[in-house]
Design a protein around this motif. Structure first.
Motif, PDB file in Angstrom:
ATOM      1  N   LYS A 265     -27.553 -74.477  22.876  1.00 23.93           N
ATOM      2  CA  LYS A 265     -28.223 -75.576  22.256  1.00 23.93           C
ATOM      3  C   LYS A 265     -28.190 -77.020  21.866  1.00 23.93           C
ATOM      4  O   LYS A 265     -28.994 -77.487  21.963  1.00 23.93           O
ATOM      5  N   ALA A 268     -29.766 -78.162  24.756  1.00 25.93           N
ATOM      6  CA  ALA A 268     -31.449 -78.559  24.453  1.00 25.93           C
ATOM      7  C   ALA A 268     -32.061 -79.513  23.454  1.00 25.93           C
ATOM      8  O   ALA A 268     -32.893 -80.341  23.618  1.00 25.93           O
ATOM      9  N   GLU A 269     -30.766 -79.655  22.294  1.00 25.52           N
ATOM     10  CA  GLU A 269     -30.956 -81.409  21.363  1.00 25.52           C
ATOM     11  C   GLU A 269     -31.023 -82.242  22.458  1.00 25.52           C
ATOM     12  O   GLU A 269     -31.837 -83.147  22.672  1.00 25.52           O
ATOM     13  N   GLU A 271     -31.278 -82.816  25.672  1.00 26.63           N
ATOM     14  CA  GLU A 271     -32.742 -83.142  26.083  1.00 26.63           C
ATOM     15  C   GLU A 271     -33.766 -83.428  25.046  1.00 26.63           C
ATOM     16  O   GLU A 271     -34.829 -84.095  25.282  1.00 26.63           O
ATOM     17  N   GLU A 272     -33.837 -82.945  24.526  1.00 25.26           N
ATOM     18  CA  GLU A 272     -34.929 -83.145  23.347  1.00 25.26           C
ATOM     19  C   GLU A 272     -35.206 -84.308  22.168  1.00 25.26           C
ATOM     20  O   GLU A 272     -35.711 -85.307  22.663  1.00 25.26           O
ATOM     21  N   LYS A 273     -33.773 -85.080  22.488  1.00 27.46           N
ATOM     22  CA  LYS A 273     -33.449 -86.028  21.868  1.00 27.46           C
ATOM     23  C   LYS A 273     -33.636 -87.832  23.214  1.00 27.46           C
ATOM     24  O   LYS A 273     -33.564 -88.661  23.287  1.00 27.46           O
ATOM     25  N   GLY A 274     -34.220 -86.920  24.159  1.00 25.64           N
ATOM     26  CA  GLY A 274     -34.443 -87.763  25.703  1.00 25.64           C
ATOM     27  C   GLY A 274     -32.679 -88.355  26.313  1.00 25.64           C
ATOM     28  O   GLY A 274     -32.691 -89.386  26.783  1.00 25.64           O
TER      29      GLY A 274
END
Length: 564
Positions: A265, A268-269, A271-274
């Motif tokens: 998790k 993933a977070e 990655e999502e926030k760059g």
């Protein structure tokens, strides 16, 4: 009483109550007053000298208002407005109170939660003497926060994951013997770990084998997980023996492995926030804004790293407890690691990262040397504690052979000597453990505080059925006696200062000061005198000192025997 000063001055000053409170201080000697308000900051506002302002404020405080607030007088001394307590009134109220009564006005943590992570040993390794630092600093802080009204979550973040367990598994499959492990689990597991590093120096390919086994463990390989669980279970049995001996307890045993599933998790977070970048095959988060090296999130072989697990653990604690603070009681060598972890949390947009605090402490050396499990070195904590108990038993047999419960008292005094020796040091100082100093039962030691408490308890027993209650007596006006009363009055403030600085040595030093005052009092004053009123007044003072000494020792997780 500081709040009373605020109430008296607020109508006279254009300042917020919190600001006035922050300025109130304690004069260096009782002759100068018991509390002081410096007037330097008011000079610009009033266009007058601080000394003149202090004089004018003193003139504006009516005697009846001062008396109602518990003060005998307020007078200007240069740029300070000094407040003098009504000694008789304060003495009577203080000596009639329990420690709980005193702390009732200091519940600064009411409705707030603090998470304290401490001890956190690695499984498959013995408890070494230097592990006592995190364990007892953390326990003392947890105790003190709880005394001030905080909901405390005591967290043991076991070191039960990481490449070292891959190395241990590799060593087990090469040289392990189940019968030897069952006979003495930790000693044999440490033997395997040390042997791995010795052999790896000759054959570097073993390091790669260790990494492969850890990857298998992360991937849930049945054999690897079964062995790892066995090693963990045996370790916890040994740890619990030490914790019981020390009087240490936890609300949660959540090791690094607990956060394994939660790391995906986090990835993933990020990655999502760059925030994730690839660097030489590894995944990192850059922290140039903090002027520190990037934080590695995932190694090039795909294995996690303990920074990732700490990020996952912090998010779990935030979501579950919404704490006012999260304290990490870990030695100062991990300073960069925690800067990186907190830095990543900030970059992820979590405001609570500012509530995460690394409570660093100096390393402990044994006679000048730092032990290392990798090299098989280090003094075992249980051996030191057992020696200390035996040492205390010898001294008790010499000084008080007829003492009841000698073994229990020897345990309290022996362990108290080791724990106090550590906690009396400011936590950031490096501690060099020396056998002779730790077992010196005179001077600035735990046994000195315990003996003082026992001596006072003896006096109270000698009083028999005499009803000891606070009375109005001139003895409380004497300089030494008033110094004791004032010191007892300050005890809650010492606990507040302890949590402000996250430093249990504040309590240890206070207890030593109180003991020195009592021993001066005991040397200079006859307690059992013909005047029963005077006798009761002195015994009431002794009774209060015993209560505070016992409570202060309990904050440090040290027992206070009534007889030694």
């Amino acid at each position: 009483m500081k709040n009373q000063v605020v109430k008296l001055l607020k109508p006279l000053l254009d300042l917020e109550e919190d600001h006035i409170l922050s300025l109130v201080e304690t004069p260096p000697s009782r002759e100068q007053g018991d509390l002081a308000f410096p007037c330097f900051q008011l000079a610009k506002q009033f266009r007058k000298s601080p000394a003149l302002i202090a004089g004018e404020l003193a003139d504006k405080l009516p005697t009846e208002e001062l008396a109602a607030a518990g003060f005998a007088k307020a007078e200007a001394m240069g740029p300070y407005l000094n407040f003098f307590f009504d000694r008789g009134q304060l003495a009577k109220e203080l000596l009639a109170s329990t420690v709980a009564d005193q702390l009732a006005d200091y519940q600064i943590g009411a409705g707030k939660t603090v998470v304290v992570e401490y001890s956190s040993p690695n499984i498959a390794k013995h408890f070494k003497l230097y592990h006592i630092r995190s364990t007892m600093i953390g326990q003392a802080l947890a105790n003190t926060y709880a005394a001030l009204g905080y909901q405390v979550e005591r967290m043991n973040h076991l070191g039960d994951w990481g490449t070292q367990f891959g190395k241990l598994l590799a060593a087990y499959f090469k040289w392990g013997n189940d019968e030897k492990i069952k006979a003495d689990p930790l000693s044999e597991l440490i033997h395997l770990y040390v042997k791995f590093h010795e052999e790896a120096e000759k054959d570097p390919s073993l390091e790669e084998e260790g990494r492969r086994w850890f990857k298998k463990l992360e991937d849930g390989d049945e054999q690897a997980v079964r062995l790892w669980q066995w090693f963990k279970d045996e370790s916890l049995k040994e740890f619990e023996k030490i914790y019981r001996l020390l009087g240490v307890s936890f609300d949660h045993y959540l090791g690094e492995s607990y956060y394994g599933e939660k790391m995906e998790k986090v990835l993933a977070e990020l990655e999502e926030k760059g925030l994730l970048e690839e660097s030489e095959g590894a995944l990192i988060v850059r922290l140039e804004d903090k002027q520190i090296p990037p934080c590695i999130i995932k190694k090039s072989d795909g294995a996690s790293i303990y920074a990732t697990r700490d990020i996952a653990a912090a998010l779990y604690r935030y979501e579950r407890f919404n704490p006012e603070k999260i304290l990490y009681v870990v030695d100062q060598r991990q300073s960069l690691h925690f800067q990186q972890v907190f830095g990543v949390l900030e970059r992820m947009g979590y405001e609570f990262a500012r509530r995460c605090h690394h409570i660093e402490f100096g390393v402990m050396k044994i006679e000048g040397e730092i032990g290392s499990t990798r090299k098989g070195k280090g003094v075992l904590l249980h051996e030191v504690l057992e020696q200390a108990i035996k040492k205390a038993e010898v001294i008790i047999n010499e000084k008080n052979p007829s003492l009841a419960n000698k073994k229990e008292v020897a345990k309290a005094v022996g362990i108290g000597a080791i724990v106090f020796n550590d906690l009396k040091q400011h936590r950031t100082r490096e501690v060099n453990f020396k056998w002779d100093e730790a077992f010196n039962f005179e001077g600035k030691t735990g046994p000195y505080v315990q003996y003082t408490h026992a001596r006072i308890s003896s006096l109270l027993r000698r009083a028999g059925d005499l009803k000891i209650e606070p009375v109005t007596h001139a003895v409380y006006e004497q300089p030494l006696t008033w110094e004791i009363i004032y010191t007892l009055y300050q005890y809650p403030s010492v606990l507040v200062e302890t949590v402000k600085k996250d430093d249990p040595s504040q309590i240890a030093k206070y207890l030593l000061d109180l003991c020195q005052l009592f021993n001066r009092f005991y040397a200079e004053e006859r307690i059992f005198v013909d005047d029963q009123n005077e006798q009761i007044a002195k015994l009431a003072l002794c009774k209060k000192m015993a209560l505070v000494l016992k409570h202060g020792l309990s904050m440090l997780t040290i027992e206070a025997p009534e007889e030694i």
